[in-house]
Design a protein around this motif. Structure first.
Motif, PDB file in Angstrom:
ATOM      1  N   ARG A  35       5.128 -11.238  -2.300  1.00 32.04           N
ATOM      2  CA  ARG A  35       4.665 -11.726  -3.621  1.00 32.04           C
ATOM      3  C   ARG A  35       4.928 -13.085  -3.900  1.00 32.04           C
ATOM      4  NH1 ARG A  35       2.636  -7.531  -6.716  1.00 32.04           N
ATOM      5  NH2 ARG A  35       3.120  -5.423  -6.085  1.00 32.04           N
ATOM      6  N   ARG A  36       6.079 -13.632  -3.559  1.00 30.24           N
ATOM      7  CA  ARG A  36       6.485 -14.786  -3.752  1.00 30.24           C
ATOM      8  C   ARG A  36       5.685 -15.717  -2.855  1.00 30.24           C
ATOM      9  NH1 ARG A  36       9.676 -17.991  -0.520  1.00 30.24           N
ATOM     10  NH2 ARG A  36      10.462 -16.091   0.631  1.00 30.24           N
ATOM     11  N   GLU A  37       5.527 -15.703  -1.692  1.00 28.31           N
ATOM     12  CA  GLU A  37       5.130 -16.417  -0.738  1.00 28.31           C
ATOM     13  C   GLU A  37       3.499 -16.412  -0.870  1.00 28.31           C
ATOM     14  OE1 GLU A  37       6.080 -18.200   1.654  1.00 28.31           O
ATOM     15  OE2 GLU A  37       8.004 -17.846   2.260  1.00 28.31           O
ATOM     16  N   LYS A  55      -1.672  -6.606  -7.033  1.00 27.34           N
ATOM     17  CA  LYS A  55      -1.568  -5.835  -8.152  1.00 27.34           C
ATOM     18  C   LYS A  55      -0.019  -5.224  -8.204  1.00 27.34           C
ATOM     19  CE  LYS A  55      -6.352  -4.158  -8.229  1.00 27.34           C
ATOM     20  NZ  LYS A  55      -7.310  -2.969  -7.931  1.00 27.34           N
ATOM     21  N   PRO A  56       0.298  -4.746  -9.468  1.00 33.39           N
ATOM     22  CA  PRO A  56       1.735  -3.935  -9.316  1.00 33.39           C
ATOM     23  C   PRO A  56       1.549  -2.537  -8.601  1.00 33.39           C
ATOM     24  CG  PRO A  56       0.585  -4.654 -11.582  1.00 33.39           C
ATOM     25  CD  PRO A  56      -0.429  -4.799 -10.691  1.00 33.39           C
ATOM     26  N   GLY A  57       2.848  -2.377  -8.290  1.00 32.94           N
ATOM     27  CA  GLY A  57       3.078  -1.114  -7.270  1.00 32.94           C
ATOM     28  C   GLY A  57       3.452  -1.456  -6.092  1.00 32.94           C
ATOM     29  N   ALA A  58       3.905  -0.558  -5.491  1.00 37.70           N
ATOM     30  CA  ALA A  58       4.631  -0.698  -3.870  1.00 37.70           C
ATOM     31  C   ALA A  58       3.578  -1.391  -3.075  1.00 37.70           C
ATOM     32  CB  ALA A  58       5.325   0.459  -3.564  1.00 37.70           C
ATOM     33  N   LEU A  59       3.891  -2.202  -2.187  1.00 38.90           N
ATOM     34  CA  LEU A  59       3.278  -2.716  -1.096  1.00 38.90           C
ATOM     35  C   LEU A  59       3.601  -1.825  -0.027  1.00 38.90           C
ATOM     36  CD1 LEU A  59       3.686  -6.613  -1.476  1.00 38.90           C
ATOM     37  CD2 LEU A  59       1.898  -5.102  -2.773  1.00 38.90           C
ATOM     38  N   LYS A 111      -3.583  -5.513  -2.943  1.00 37.34           N
ATOM     39  CA  LYS A 111      -4.857  -6.171  -3.490  1.00 37.34           C
ATOM     40  C   LYS A 111      -4.606  -7.246  -4.409  1.00 37.34           C
ATOM     41  CE  LYS A 111      -7.601  -1.944  -2.180  1.00 37.34           C
ATOM     42  NZ  LYS A 111      -8.434  -1.018  -2.811  1.00 37.34           N
ATOM     43  N   ILE A 112      -5.665  -7.998  -4.563  1.00 39.95           N
ATOM     44  CA  ILE A 112      -5.297  -9.079  -5.485  1.00 39.95           C
ATOM     45  C   ILE A 112      -5.477  -8.313  -6.976  1.00 39.95           C
ATOM     46  CG2 ILE A 112      -6.507 -11.112  -6.509  1.00 39.95           C
ATOM     47  CD1 ILE A 112      -7.435 -11.736  -3.846  1.00 39.95           C
TER      48      ILE A 112
END
Length: 205
Positions: A65-67, A77-81, A105-106
């Motif tokens: 998420r940071r990169e 989107k929130p939730g586990a990747l 997903k975006i």
């Protein structure tokens, strides 16, 4: 570990070991994948996913998420990747990296920005089929990911059917399930209906 090559100068000290990176398979609403062409670093001129080094104490998801935010301004989107693949690659200049690929997903439809123009020529979305078919040069970890499966590895049902390495596993699982089902049916038959006549004759004899 750290080692010095050449002059005994602290500025020459470099890290020679295995690095850990996180690659972000960032999907838009159409399921296309965000890629950009690298510049100013190893792999310059090749297409790669957003991502970078895993920092001390950072989770895979936090790194992804940071990169992505730092490089493109996009938010997932929130939730586990979902972790979909890990590559082990030797690169140029004695570099060796483990790359952990996660998919997300975006959060909402938006255009990626090139926020690090010194590292990337720009971003674009491509389908998995386009990445599989392209002759454009790819960054080593992305090439490993794309070569690993004929279809999107984040689509488990399709991947299990199409990936050769998994086909045998699917067949074996089906046979095992059939064997258990058959054994269970046989036990139920014996319990409620009793053994067949020919077996009763043998048991009585």
């Amino acid at each position: 570990r750290y080692a010095k090559r050449g002059r005994e100068d602290s500025s020459m000290a470099k890290f020679y070991g295995v690095g850990v990176g996180v690659g972000v398979v960032c999907l838009d609403e159409a399921g296309r994948i965000l890629v950009g062409r690298r510049k100013g670093s190893h792999g310059a001129g090749t297409f790669a996913l957003p991502g970078g080094h895993l920092e001390l104490g950072e989770t895979w998801e936090d790194c992804a998420r940071r990169e992505l935010l730092e490089e493109t301004g996009l938010v997932l989107k929130p939730g586990a990747l979902e972790h979909i693949y890990t590559s082990n690659d030797r690169m140029e200049s004695d570099k060796h990296y483990i790359t952990i690929f996660v998919v997300g997903k975006i959060a909402q439809a938006s255009t990626p920005q090139n926020l690090e123009p010194e590292k990337c020529h720009g971003w674009e979305f491509r389908t998995w089929e386009e990445l599989r078919a392209t002759s454009d040069p790819m960054f080593v970890p992305l090439r490993a990911l794309v070569s690993s499966a004929e279809c999107e590895p984040w689509e488990p049902k399709r991947a299990l059917v199409k990936r050769g390495a998994n086909s045998a596993a699917v067949d074996a699982a089906s046979l095992l399930a059939a064997a258990f089902f058959g054994a269970g049916a046989a036990l139920l038959f014996l319990r409620y209906l009793g053994p067949p006549k020919i077996l009763r004759r043998r048991l009585d004899s």
